[in-house]
Scaffold this motif. Structure first.
Motif, short mmCIF file in Angstrom:
data_model
loop_
_atom_site.label_atom_id
_atom_site.label_comp_id
_atom_site.label_asym_id
_atom_site.label_seq_id
_atom_site.Cartn_x
_atom_site.Cartn_y
_atom_site.Cartn_z
N ALA A 145 3.45 9.91 -2.15
CA ALA A 145 3.60 8.42 -2.09
C ALA A 145 2.83 7.72 -3.15
CB ALA A 145 2.57 7.93 -0.80
N HIS A 146 4.32 6.28 -2.42
CA HIS A 146 3.80 5.63 -3.88
C HIS A 146 3.47 4.39 -3.34
CE1 HIS A 146 7.50 4.60 -2.88
NE2 HIS A 146 8.14 3.34 -3.01
N SER A 147 3.09 2.95 -4.21
CA SER A 147 2.53 1.77 -4.19
C SER A 147 3.36 0.62 -4.99
CB SER A 147 1.39 2.03 -3.34
OG SER A 147 0.08 1.76 -4.70
N ARG A 148 3.13 -0.29 -4.40
CA ARG A 148 2.71 -1.55 -5.86
C ARG A 148 1.49 -2.33 -5.71
NH1 ARG A 148 4.41 -7.03 -5.30
NH2 ARG A 148 2.45 -7.31 -4.56
N GLU A 149 0.77 -2.34 -6.52
CA GLU A 149 -0.36 -3.15 -6.68
C GLU A 149 -0.16 -4.43 -7.66
OE1 GLU A 149 -2.78 -0.76 -9.14
OE2 GLU A 149 -3.43 0.50 -7.86
N ALA A 150 -0.63 -5.66 -6.93
CA ALA A 150 -0.28 -6.96 -7.00
C ALA A 150 -0.44 -7.20 -8.56
CB ALA A 150 -2.03 -7.53 -6.14
N PHE A 151 -0.31 -8.16 -9.19
CA PHE A 151 0.14 -8.81 -10.15
C PHE A 151 0.37 -9.98 -10.49
CE2 PHE A 151 4.31 -7.94 -8.43
CZ PHE A 151 5.59 -9.22 -9.43
N THR A 152 -0.15 -10.26 -12.06
CA THR A 152 0.39 -11.64 -12.73
C THR A 152 1.40 -11.48 -13.71
OG1 THR A 152 -1.96 -11.39 -14.05
CG2 THR A 152 -2.15 -12.03 -11.51
N GLY A 153 2.18 -12.95 -13.77
CA GLY A 153 2.77 -12.75 -15.13
C GLY A 153 4.40 -12.50 -14.28
N GLU A 154 5.27 -11.87 -15.25
CA GLU A 154 6.68 -11.48 -15.17
C GLU A 154 6.91 -9.78 -14.57
OE1 GLU A 154 9.28 -13.37 -13.97
OE2 GLU A 154 7.38 -15.60 -14.37
N ARG A 155 7.22 -9.27 -13.03
CA ARG A 155 6.90 -7.90 -13.61
C ARG A 155 9.08 -7.60 -12.99
NH1 ARG A 155 7.15 -3.96 -9.33
NH2 ARG A 155 5.80 -2.37 -10.10
N CYS A 201 1.37 -0.84 -0.36
CA CYS A 201 -0.03 0.03 0.06
C CYS A 201 0.42 1.36 0.38
CB CYS A 201 -1.28 -0.13 1.09
SG CYS A 201 -0.14 0.63 2.21
N MET A 202 0.40 2.10 0.15
CA MET A 202 0.88 3.56 -0.41
C MET A 202 1.58 3.90 0.85
SD MET A 202 0.50 6.18 -3.06
CE MET A 202 -1.33 5.47 -4.52
N HIS A 203 3.21 4.12 0.28
CA HIS A 203 4.28 4.98 1.62
C HIS A 203 5.04 5.24 0.32
CE1 HIS A 203 5.61 1.46 -1.00
NE2 HIS A 203 7.06 1.95 -0.66
N HIS A 204 5.73 6.38 1.64
CA HIS A 204 6.73 7.32 1.50
C HIS A 204 8.98 6.21 1.40
CE1 HIS A 204 4.84 11.25 0.34
NE2 HIS A 204 4.31 9.66 1.46
N GLU A 205 9.35 6.45 0.49
CA GLU A 205 10.28 5.43 1.01
C GLU A 205 11.15 5.88 1.60
OE1 GLU A 205 11.86 1.50 -0.21
OE2 GLU A 205 10.06 3.01 -1.69
N LEU A 206 11.35 4.50 2.86
CA LEU A 206 13.21 4.63 4.14
C LEU A 206 11.82 6.67 4.69
CD1 LEU A 206 16.00 4.15 2.54
CD2 LEU A 206 14.93 3.02 3.16
N SER A 207 10.76 6.69 4.95
CA SER A 207 10.28 7.67 5.85
C SER A 207 10.78 7.22 7.42
CB SER A 207 9.16 7.86 5.74
OG SER A 207 7.89 6.85 5.93
N TYR A 208 10.99 6.58 7.70
CA TYR A 208 11.30 5.74 9.03
C TYR A 208 12.89 6.25 9.26
CZ TYR A 208 12.76 1.60 6.61
OH TYR A 208 12.24 0.72 5.94
N THR A 209 13.59 6.91 8.39
CA THR A 209 15.14 7.18 8.69
C THR A 209 15.38 8.44 8.96
OG1 THR A 209 15.38 7.29 5.89
CG2 THR A 209 16.00 4.92 6.89
N LEU A 210 16.43 9.12 9.15
CA LEU A 210 16.89 9.94 9.59
C LEU A 210 17.40 11.08 8.77
CD1 LEU A 210 18.78 10.51 13.23
CD2 LEU A 210 15.97 10.89 12.48
N GLU A 211 17.72 10.77 7.57
CA GLU A 211 18.05 10.81 5.91
C GLU A 211 17.36 10.03 5.25
OE1 GLU A 211 22.51 12.32 4.61
OE2 GLU A 211 22.32 10.25 4.19
N ASN A 232 5.16 9.11 5.73
CA ASN A 232 5.43 7.72 7.19
C ASN A 232 5.30 7.29 6.05
OD1 ASN A 232 2.39 7.60 7.33
ND2 ASN A 232 2.78 9.45 7.96
N GLN A 233 5.20 5.61 7.03
CA GLN A 233 4.53 4.85 6.13
C GLN A 233 3.36 3.41 7.63
OE1 GLN A 233 9.18 4.35 4.48
NE2 GLN A 233 8.08 2.13 4.19
N ILE A 234 3.52 4.35 7.60
CA ILE A 234 2.21 4.01 9.31
C ILE A 234 1.56 2.62 8.83
CG2 ILE A 234 0.33 5.02 10.68
CD1 ILE A 234 1.45 7.56 11.07
N ALA A 235 0.29 2.88 8.12
CA ALA A 235 -0.45 2.36 7.38
C ALA A 235 0.10 0.91 6.40
CB ALA A 235 -1.71 3.03 6.63
N PHE A 236 1.42 1.45 6.00
CA PHE A 236 1.67 -0.10 4.51
C PHE A 236 2.81 -0.75 5.82
CE2 PHE A 236 6.26 -0.58 2.62
CZ PHE A 236 5.53 -2.27 1.78
#
Length: 334
Positions: free
Chosen positions: A300-310, A105-115, A226-230
């Protein structure tokens, strides 16, 4: 010489339900094209928060790495990863290992780091047969859509991330910290305001409090960041959550989130957060060769479920140490 941001850079498509899409016409060498148009591409990201570039025909990790390097001088080495990645050279990684049938689900990458990364770069080498989009959501709009009482509490208290490292679920110590040396891990945790405990079985448990709402370093606008929900237990598929609780217990989950004061976050709140994200989601299915640039603080970005190669390659770039992070945990100040 980079093109001016005002240069009519090819064919830009804007739709309310999709990220901005720009079609590159006869780019030739993709890395040279990216370097030549770097300023203009970045101007579009500044304006729209995200830009999908189509037509570069990205095919392999070496070519993609050259494009990423042309777009940013500051590719980052990932630390505190929550799941394994494969490295493809300096600052270039595979997408996170995660079951194809389970969305991230939606999140901001490494939002739990200081940098934190200011910019995310994605490249699609192989598009899935169905699903698998890297969808996006505007963090300013998400913050404005949340109930004021809830967002005010998170802004006041921040959020707490708890992690338990084991050899079965999530990133290992080496994958997360770049080493399995206890002394080196402890030094890192102290420097990064992370409380840590070594348990009798030798596993590591950590706690870190971070801001949930930050000001964008360029625009000054408040963003839900943040990544509270993710990373919360209630976002996991029910059968996965039940299995992890049964095997590891509440305190042994590989990751979980709480209010900044340590109070549990209810399932209803997590569902609300994910619903607001979905209401503000924009998506464009990947095509082979696509490039996406994302302002990681505004979007924020997410990755949706999928079928096949990705196969999607990722780079985290332009580290930012945001000014309004939450105070360090008590144990880290001693």
């Amino acid at each position: 010489m980079s093109s001016s941001p005002l240069t009519p850079l090819l064919d830009l498509k804007l739709r309310p339900d999709r990220p901005a899409v720009l079609h590159a016409e006869s780019p030739g060498d993709a890395a040279s094209w990216a370097a030549r148009h770097r300023d203009a591409l970045r101007a579009h990201v500044d304006q729209h928060g995200v830009l999908l570039v189509r037509g570069l025909d990205l095919r392999d990790a070496d070519q993609t790495g050259a494009v990423f390097a042309a777009l940013s001088d500051d590719l980052m080495t990932e630390r505190e990863a929550f799941a394994p990645r494969q490295s493809h050279g300096r600052g270039v990684y595979s997408s996170t290992t995660w079951p194809a049938n389970q969305p991230m689900c939606m999140h901001h990458e490494l939002s739990y780091t200081l940098e934190v990364p200011g910019l995310m770069l994605f490249a699609c080498l192989t598009a899935p047969s169905q699903g698998g989009a890297t969808a996006v959501a505007d963090a300013e709009q998400v913050l404005q859509a949340l109930p004021t009482e809830l967002s005010d509490r998170f802004e006041r208290e921040g959020w707490l991330l708890t992690r338990s490292y084991n050899d079965e679920i999530g990133a290992s110590l080496t994958e997360s910290f770049g080493t399995d040396d206890r002394a080196a891990i402890e030094r890192y945790c102290r420097a990064q305001a992370i409380d840590f405990t070594w348990r009798p079985d030798g596993s590591l448990h950590t706690r870190q409090r971070r801001s949930a709402v930050v000001r964008h370093p360029v625009t000054g606008r408040r963003c839900w960041f943040n990544q509270i929900a993710f990373l919360n237990e209630w976002t996991l598929a029910p059968e996965v959550r039940e299995y992890l609780l049964d095997v590891y217990g509440e305190d042994g989950l590989p990751f979980n989130t709480r209010f900044g004061d340590g109070t549990e976050i209810s399932e209803d709140i997590v569902r609300l957060l994910n619903t607001v994200y979905e209401e503000h989601t924009r998506r464009e299915p990947w095509q082979p060769g696509d490039l996406m640039l994302v302002d990681n603080i505004r979007t924020a970005h997410s990755r949706e479920a999928f079928t096949g190669e990705r196969e999607v390659l990722v780079a985290m770039a332009e580290p930012r140490r945001l000014a309004d992070r939450c105070p360090q945990p008590e144990a880290s100040r001693r």
